[in-house]
Each structure stands twice: as structure tokens, then as C-alpha cells.
Design a protein around this motif. Structure first.
Motif, PDB file in Angstrom:
ATOM      1  N   UNK A  34      26.639 -13.195  41.057  1.00 58.74           N
ATOM      2  CA  UNK A  34      26.947 -14.289  41.449  1.00 58.74           C
ATOM      3  C   UNK A  34      27.598 -14.309  42.936  1.00 58.74           C
ATOM      4  N   UNK A  35      28.354 -13.768  43.158  1.00 61.49           N
ATOM      5  CA  UNK A  35      29.079 -13.224  44.383  1.00 61.49           C
ATOM      6  C   UNK A  35      28.244 -12.767  45.534  1.00 61.49           C
ATOM      7  N   UNK A  36      27.393 -11.939  44.964  1.00 60.35           N
ATOM      8  CA  UNK A  36      26.322 -11.228  45.761  1.00 60.35           C
ATOM      9  C   UNK A  36      25.368 -12.340  46.375  1.00 60.35           C
ATOM     10  N   UNK A  37      24.729 -13.039  45.374  1.00 59.94           N
ATOM     11  CA  UNK A  37      23.886 -13.990  45.940  1.00 59.94           C
ATOM     12  C   UNK A  37      24.350 -15.059  46.972  1.00 59.94           C
ATOM     13  N   UNK A  38      25.667 -15.632  46.601  1.00 63.51           N
ATOM     14  CA  UNK A  38      26.255 -16.379  47.444  1.00 63.51           C
ATOM     15  C   UNK A  38      26.501 -16.080  48.839  1.00 63.51           C
ATOM     16  N   UNK A  39      26.958 -14.659  48.917  1.00 64.56           N
ATOM     17  CA  UNK A  39      27.421 -14.063  50.294  1.00 64.56           C
ATOM     18  C   UNK A  39      26.166 -13.735  50.932  1.00 64.56           C
ATOM     19  N   UNK A  40      25.063 -13.367  50.230  1.00 67.87           N
ATOM     20  CA  UNK A  40      23.667 -13.145  50.825  1.00 67.87           C
ATOM     21  C   UNK A  40      23.210 -14.561  51.483  1.00 67.87           C
ATOM     22  N   UNK A  41      23.394 -15.565  50.889  1.00 73.61           N
ATOM     23  CA  UNK A  41      22.990 -17.037  51.415  1.00 73.61           C
ATOM     24  C   UNK A  41      23.670 -17.347  52.924  1.00 73.61           C
ATOM     25  N   UNK A  42      24.871 -16.660  52.816  1.00 71.18           N
ATOM     26  CA  UNK A  42      25.419 -16.944  54.295  1.00 71.18           C
ATOM     27  C   UNK A  42      24.727 -16.254  55.490  1.00 71.18           C
ATOM     28  N   UNK A  73      34.827 -16.890  58.938  1.00 76.07           N
ATOM     29  CA  UNK A  73      34.806 -15.615  58.044  1.00 76.07           C
ATOM     30  C   UNK A  73      33.707 -14.784  58.184  1.00 76.07           C
ATOM     31  N   UNK A  74      33.451 -13.585  58.679  1.00 70.57           N
ATOM     32  CA  UNK A  74      32.487 -12.704  58.690  1.00 70.57           C
ATOM     33  C   UNK A  74      32.094 -12.559  57.259  1.00 70.57           C
ATOM     34  N   UNK A  75      30.643 -12.216  57.303  1.00 67.50           N
ATOM     35  CA  UNK A  75      30.024 -12.048  56.060  1.00 67.50           C
ATOM     36  C   UNK A  75      30.643 -10.666  55.359  1.00 67.50           C
ATOM     37  N   UNK A  76      30.769 -10.584  54.268  1.00 66.12           N
ATOM     38  CA  UNK A  76      31.472  -9.268  53.536  1.00 66.12           C
ATOM     39  C   UNK A  76      30.267  -8.468  53.426  1.00 66.12           C
TER      40      UNK A  76
END
Length: 840
Positions: A21-29, A101-104
């Protein structure tokens, strides 16, 4: 009993990958920036924008492609995802400038490589034919591994000489809470698994030039492993940083770490994790001057490491090798002076004796293990050559020297030594991965195209320059934006509306370029791009005077045919033309549609395909298609089909200065919002035997694959090219090719019509057996959102605050799992008792 410092350090015990879930949300950014500043910031030239775009749809083949995007630019991609600082790609992320904040990026990279490994889809490279050349690589650290990986893929036989019993070099010294050993080893195993590399362990090479007797070239990548020592009393009782990190042990009592860099930081946290009562770092820099990343600084603070800046170690007091304490002194730097060692001076009277210190770790730097001994066919890379750097810079250095070795092996001439420029940058790609494992070549009315993906008649195809840019990017062709002759064109100034990031609405009917200009542009394009499809779009009037209208439609068609258009599309359904009532959109009227198509086929060039663009805004598309089918049957020798399903008539609002309510604007809805409508429309005609070019909704290769499976022979894109730029075609092509490979299909032809003859399952045919949710309590954050269940099927346990599911209430609708932002909920089959509770 553990000390508070030890308690705080527990968070540093283990590296944690992102959750799904964290991966999917960060990808969307990720904005998929056109300039790709993140790629510019990566020393290995790895493109985060591209590997995020490749992985975001989450299928195994997507992770395979994303991992290939990473590993072919950086053979240590898994390691770097875990340990890369935020000073490279992440520092260039546009979100950092934006303020949220920069994307992780490193964490996303680590997740992708780890996921590809777990799924068993890590990319396999195809080595070039054996060259007969042998290369020795001295040192099996990151630079040596990257050098070996690239040279082996170029067809050379590589032998790594490693003085220890393990590859990895300085990476082996990174504590496991920062770099799990299994991540390090799996990257090493991946490099070795590609073939062409042998390793000789326990080999200390004092004179690399001596290897020239057995090898055609030698690359020295030995790193910085000789510690810089302090010339102070009692220094012999200290432990040096690399030695401690190579075999960390429990250090009782109070530990002092001397140094302010990354190795000192690792020593401090490792000492805490191995039982030290407390750890203090003393260094000449202030905290803000320490050569650490923000993440590393946060790491130290979270661990509870004490920091004493502007402090110098004067003496270690020891007896029989046992430390009894240390003496330190404060130092100062003149105001306004940038930090330099020679600018520091001791502060008189600031001496201090620390009697409780039991262990001293010195980590102030290291020198090269081997001196630089140049000679013909001898090359250098890595930290021993360029000085301290990050793992990704070492990988970049290895790629660069591999290219130099390749040039030398081909010409036998020693190239000029590479200049040392920090940060190191390499644009080299490790060869051997097929980004298109399955050919996308397809048939379009007898014409071979490199892929089934075309630009639809829209802004990205509105003119010669637009088409040229798209074709250069890799599109198989395009339909130039709809144009007319002698017709006044009105395009509103603010014609575009954004419903959300994946769904657009516009009231831009046609091009404002006259048909004659389009004809001239087609003439140029067909010459410059002979292997692509150069199509055009037009239409005609409907005044009620059939003879005059017919002449106009036929005239527009002939002009495009004579200009060399390789396909002519006729707009019968522009949704922006009205609110959807019959008459506003021509192709809602079966009789009128059939009449116009007959006019055109009557005099058309039989070798130039004609597409008639329809709409999904009808009660039944089948009745329209049946009328068209009757006309097409009268012209069996003419190439013709339909474009389906176009944008959808809709209404949006915009504010206006006057009036009681915002202004309602009729727009053509496009993008993801209309994809399900297009699916249904295409499925309804899938078995009618009419050639269809799919249009309206696809935003990625998966939607396009569905279009093709429903029987389309090509797929036209609009919204995604406007949102992501025409360069998105590289991802559409690579994505579809990997999709075909994953399905075991050898061609696009196998995919076309794969959903036929039964493309739809009726509502009453769906299974009535209902699943029930379950929870991963480690991921659950007890937000309670799942208790919004309309059927009262979920409550929270009074004690644990975790979800409890009630089988007598839950109807298995799955909404709670789809709305769970942590990914803690998923569905499972019911037990017999749970089925009985619901009445089954």
C-alpha cells in the motif's frame, strides 16, 4: 534492564521495506516529469520516473520490466535502493522544490528489486558472443562488481580477484539494520548468475600489472581499506572503524566514536545495537557540517547517539591495552570561515578528561589499499581511484571503466584516463536485456506496423511538428486532428477541463488548420516515416441537401487520399458537438450513419483504409453496427472499419462572473473515466466481424490489452499522451510486450480477439458464493474506516481496536478492502459455518 539509549536504538535493528500500500501511494506521487531531473541526479543514470512508471500497475511482468530499468543501469540496484543517500536522485525530485517532500525514490527502488526477486522475475540478460578476451578485476566491491557485470555482458571472460572470502567490499561493512546481508548477497548472486564471471577468493594482488601475463586487460577496483591513524598517545588501544564494522562485538560501558562521516555513524549505531551502555561521537565539525545526509543525521538522533562537535581527541589513557579514559579539547573556527582543518584552533582552558570511556572507535577516513601503478592495459575505478563515494557512484565508476576497457580491447590503444569529477556520472547501459521480449508487429488492413498503438485525432497529432515528435518517440502512427476546408472553426480559449488526473473533458471539436495545410503535412510525413501509419481525419456537412453534402464529404476524402494519407478517419460522433440527443451526434442515427458511409465508399480508393468514428452514447451500439455492416457488405473489396468508442458527452461546471450558478459546459469525457464504457461498447460488437480501431479511455498498456482482446486491431490514445507526453509510448510498447510474454503469447495477433467469443459474463451468471474479509493486524492502524460498512459487517474489538468481521452481516461486497489505505484487509473464502451464518 536496558538503558533509554538502548531502547531508542531498537528501531535501528532491522531494515523494513515498504508495504504494498505504501508503494502504491508513493508511486502515485510521481509526476513522470518530462525533464526527468531524478535521472540526471543519479550517478548511474538510472531513471526513477521510468522504473516507477513501469512498476506502478503491480503485475509480475511490470516488476520484471521495472527491475530491468534499474539493474541494466545499476547492477547493484537492490543495494543502492536500500543504502542510497537522499543527495542524488531524491535531491532532484521536483516534489522537494514543491514543498511536500521528495518522493522516497530509494525505498521505491528497493521495493521493486525485492519484489522482482520474490516473484522470481528478476531480469535475465543475454550475453554477447564470446570475444576471446580475458579481463582481470582486482577487488570484488561495488566498483569491481559493476565492472565485471558490464564486461561479461559484452562477451569477455572476467575473473574477479578478491582478497577476502566474500564479494561485496565496503558494502560488507554496512550494518545489517541499514543493509540486510540477504539484499547484498542477492545482488551479487544476480550479477554472477548472468554468466561470464569467475571469482578467485583469498587472492591478495600486490602488483596488478603482473596479471597482464594472463589477461588482456586488468582493472583495479580495490577500495579504501587502510585506516588513517591518529598520531596521539594511546592510539594503539583504539579500534579502527572498518575493523569494527567487519566484526562488530559487544563493547561494555561507554563508547566514544571519533569521526563525523558515514563510517563513524555506522560505528556508533552498531555499538549501540551490540550492547554499549552509551555512545558519543566526537568530531571537529558541528552537527550541520558533518558529511552526512539528512536521513543519516535523523538516524543518529533516533538512536540516541550523543554528539560533541568542535571537539578534538588529545589522548587515550590506557594501561596494558585497557582504556582508562580520554582527554579532549574544544576547537574553534573563525567567524564566517567555511570548515577547514587548517583553520581550526584549540580553545585554551577547554580541556576535559572523560574517565568513564571504556572503548574508542576511530573512523576518520581510509586510504587506498593498493597504490596506483599505471601501465598499458591497466585501468582504475572505484574509491581507490576517485576517493570516498557512495555505492551508486562506485557502480557508475565501474561502468565507465568497463567501456574504456572495451575500447582498449578493440583497438589495443590505451585511452586517456577518465577525469575524476564528483559526483561520478555514467551513461553506460549494461547490455543484454530485451525490453521488447515479444514483437509488437501487427497488421493494419494488410499494412505491417511496428505496434498496434496510434495517436488518435487530438491535440498531440495536430500538425506536422506534433506528429514528427510523436513518431520520433516511437508511435506506430497517428490520425491527424480532424480538419475541414472552407469551414469557420471555433475553438474556445479554455477548452480543456480536468475532471481528475486520469480523466479529462474538452470542448475542442476539430483542428483550426485548414485541410490543405494538413494535406501538405501528410505529403512530408509519408516520405519521412515510410514504416509508420500517417492517417488523417475529416468529415462533412449535414444540411439536408444530400447531393451537396455528399460532394463535400467525398471532396474532403479525395484530397486526403491524393495527399498520400494511409488511412482516413471520418468523424461521425464528436461528443463535444451536443448534449447527446440524436441528431447532435451523427452516429446515433443508424440510417444517417449508413448513408454517409455509403457516400464515401462509393468513390473511395479501395487500397486506403477508411475508419468511421462512432460513439458509445447510444442505446445500443449493435443496431448502429448492423446498419454499417450492411453497407460494408456492398463494398467487399474496400478496406473499411470503425473507430470505437470515442469520448463521451458530459457536463462540467466553471465559475463565471455573472449569474446565480456556475456555467455548465458540454464536454467530451476522455481518459480513465470512460474506459469501462468503451469496454462494454467494444464487448457488445466483439463478434460482429467488423474491423475496429479502439479509442476512448485507455491510459496504460493493460487497458490497451483489454481493447485488443475484445477484438480491436489497433488502439488509439489521446488523454495519456496529453497527460504524460508522447514519450509514454516507450512504456506502452514495453508494457504490452512484457504482458504478452507473461501470457505465453508470441505475437499481438494472438492477443487480438482473445476474449471472444464470450467477452462478457452476465449479472445473473456471477457466483452468489460470498467471500469475507480478513485482517493483517501488523498493517492495521485502527483507523476504523472499515466500520463504515453499510451492512454492519465490521466492528472494532474493544480491546485491540482491530477489525472483527461478522459473517451473518457481511455480504462480501469487498468495499472495505478496496478502501483500506494500508492494505491490511483482503478477502478470503468463508468457512462452512460462515456460509451458513449468511444463509447459504
Amino acid at each position: 534492564m536496558t538503558s533509554p539509549c538502548q531502547q531508542r536504538s531498537q528501531i535501528l535493528k532491522e531494515y523494513h521495506f515498504m508495504t504494498d500500500a505504501q508503494f502504491a501511494r508513493e508511486c502515485e506521487r510521481c509526476e513522470f516529469c518530462e525533464e526527468k531531473p531524478c535521472k540526471t541526479g543519479c550517478p548511474a543514470d538510472c531513471s526513477p520516473a521510468d522504473f516507477i512508471m513501469a512498476a506502478k500497475y503491480g503485475r509480475p511482468e511490470d516488476f520484471q520490466r521495472a527491475a530491468a530499468e534499474i539493474m541494466t543501469l545499476n547492477p547493484l540496484g537492490g543495494i543502492c535502493g536500500v543504502v542510497c543517500p537522499d543527495t542524488h536522485c531524491q535531491a532532484r525530485c521536483t516534489h522537494r522544490s514543491f514543498g511536500d517532500g521528495a518522493i522516497e525514490i530509494p525505498q521505491l527502488q528497493a521495493f521493486i528489486v525485492e519484489k522482482a526477486k520474490k516473484l522470481g522475475v528478476m531480469p535475465k540478460l543475454q550475453r554477447a558472443p564470446e570475444s576471446g578476451k580475458r579481463v582481470a578485476v582486482v577487488g570484488g566491491g561495488p566498483a569491481g562488481l559493476a565492472t565485471a557485470a558490464m564486461l561479461a555482458q559484452l562477451g569477455h571472460s572476467v575473473t574477479i580477484f578478491e582478497k577476502t572470502q566474500q564479494l561485496g567490499g565496503v558494502c560488507r561493512l554496512i550494518p545489517p539494520q541499514r543493509l540486510p546481508p540477504e539484499v547484498l548477497q542477492s545482488d551479487i548472486d544476480w550479477v554472477l548468475s548472468q554468466g561470464g564471471i569467475e571469482v578467485e577468493y583469498g587472492q591478495h594482488i600486490d602488483d596488478p600489472k603482473s596479471l597482464k601475463d594472463r589477461f588482456d586487460a586488468v582493472v583495479v577496483t580495490a577500495g579504501l581499506h587502510t585506516p588513517i591513524k591518529l598520531n596521539i598517545e594511546g592510539a594503539s588501544a583504539a579500534i579502527y572503524g572498518n575493523a569494527y564494522l567487519a566484526a562488530p562485538t559487544k563493547l561494555d560501558g561507554r563508547v566514544v566514536v571519533v569521526g563525523g562521516g558515514a563510517i563513524a555513524c555506522d560505528c556508533a549505531t552498531s555499538a549501540l545495537n551490540h550492547g554499549a551502555d552509551s555512545v558519543e561521537m566526537i568530531c571537529l565539525e558541528k552537527f550541520s557540517e558533518m558529511p552526512l545526509t539528512p536521513n543519516e543525521r535523523a538516524h543518529l538522533e533516533a538512536a540516541g547517539v550523543e554528539l560533541s562537535g568542535r571537539t578534538r581527541l588529545r589522548r587515550i589513557i590506557e594501561k596494558d591495552g585497557v582504556i582508562q579514559g580520554i582527554d579532549v579539547i574544544r576547537v574553534s573556527l573563525p567567524a564566517g570561515q567555511a570548515f577547514r582543518l587548517d583553520a581550526l584552533s584549540d580553545v585554551a582552558g577547554s580541556e576535559q578528561h572523560l574517565a568513564d570511556v571504556k572503548h574508542v572507535l576511530i573512523a576518520i577516513g581510509n586510504r587506498p589499499t593498493l597504490p596506483k601503478m599505471a601501465g598499458p592495459g591497466v585501468f582504475f575505478a572505484g574509491d581507490g581511484w576517485a576517493g570516498p563515494s557512495t555505492v551508486v557512484e562506485a557502480s557508475a565508476s565501474g561502468k565507465n571503466v568497463a567501456r574504456q576497457v572495451e575500447q582498449y580491447l578493440k583497438s589495443a590503444q590505451q585511452p586517456d584516463e577518465l577525469p575524476i569529477v564528483k559526483p561520478i556520472k555514467s551513461y553506460e547501459v549494461v547490455p543484454g536485456y530485451a525490453m521488447h521480449p515479444v514483437s509488437l508487429e501487427c497488421d493494419f488492413f494488410g499494412r505491417k506496423l511496428p505496434s498496434p498503438f496510434l495517436l488518435s485525432a487530438a491535440p498531440p497529432s495536430d500538425g506536422y511538428e506534433q506528429m514528427k515528435r510523436a513518431l520520433d518517440a516511437g508511435w506506430a502512427g497517428g490520425i491527424m486532428k480532424t480538419a475541414f476546408d472552407g469551414v469557420p472553426i471555433h475553438i474556445p480559449a479554455g477548452y480543456m477541463f480536468t475532471i481528475d488526473q486520469e480523466t479529462y473533458g474538452n470542448c475542442d471539436n476539430v483542428s483550426d488548420h485548414p485541410l490543405q495545410r494538413v494535406c501538405e503535412e501528410i505529403k512530408k510525413l509519408v516520405v519521412e516515416y515510410p514504416d509508420r501509419l500517417i492517417g488523417a481525419s475529416t468529415g462533412g456537412p449535414l444540411t439536408g441537401n444530400d447531393e451537396a453534402d455528399k460532394r463535400a464529404w467525398q471532396s474532403n476524402m479525395r484530397k486526403l487520399e491524393e495527399a498520400g494519407a494511409q488511412c482516413v478517419e471520418f468523424s461521425l460522433s464528436c461528443p463535444q458537438g451536443g448534449d447527446g440527443t440524436e441528431g447532435d451526434i451523427v452516429s446515433q442515427n443508424a440510417k444517417m450513419t449508413a448513408k454517409i458511409i455509403d457516400w464515401l465508399l462509393e468513390t473511395s480508393d479501395p487500397e486506403i483504409p477508411k475508419l468511421f468514428k462512432l460513439t458509445a452514447a447510444v442505446t445500443s451500439i449493435v443496431s448502429i453496427m448492423n446498419a454499417i455492416k450492411e453497407v460494408l457488405a456492398r463494398y467487399p473489396n474496400k478496406k473499411a472499419g470503425v473507430t470505437l468508442a470515442n469520448t463521451f458527452p458530459s457536463l462540467t461546471f466553471r465559475e463565471r462572473e455573472e449569474g446565480k450558478w456556475p456555467e455548465g459546459i458540454v464536454v467530451g469525457l476522455s481518459g480513465q473515466g470512460v474506459t469501462p464504457i468503451s469496454y462494454l461498447t467494444l464487448a457488445s460488437v466483439a463478434n460482429m466481424g467488423i474491423t475496429v480501431s479502439g479509442n476512448g479511455g485507455p491510459m496504460n498498456h493493460l487497458a490497451a490489452a483489454n481493447f485488443l482482446a475484445l477484438g480491436c486491431n489497433s488502439v488509439q490514445f489521446c488523454t495519456v499522451a496529453m497527460k504524460e507526453g508522447v514519450g509514454i509510448i516507450s512504456h506502452l510498447n514495453a508494457g504490452l510486450s512484457h504482458f504478452l510474454a507473461a501470457k505465453g503469447m508470441k505475437s499481438v495477433a494472438e492477443l487480438i480477439g482473445a476474449a471472444r467469443p464470450n467477452p462478457m459474463t452476465g449479472f445473473m451468471e456471477l457466483s452468489p458464493v460470498k467471500a469475507i474479509p480478513t485482517v493483517d493486524e501488523e498493517l492495521c492502524v485502527s483507523c476504523g474506516n472499515c466500520t463504515r460498512c453499510s451492512y454492519f459487517g465490521v466492528t472494532l474489538d474493544a480491546q485491540t481496536k482491530k477489525p472483527v468481521f461478522h459473517p451473518e452481516q457481511c455480504v462480501g461486497c469487498t468495499l472495505c478492502t478496496k478502501k483500506c489505505f494500508t492494505g491490511a484487509l483482503h478477502m478470503r473464502p468463508r468457512t462452512p459455518e460462515e456460509l451458513a451464518a449468511l444463509g447459504h
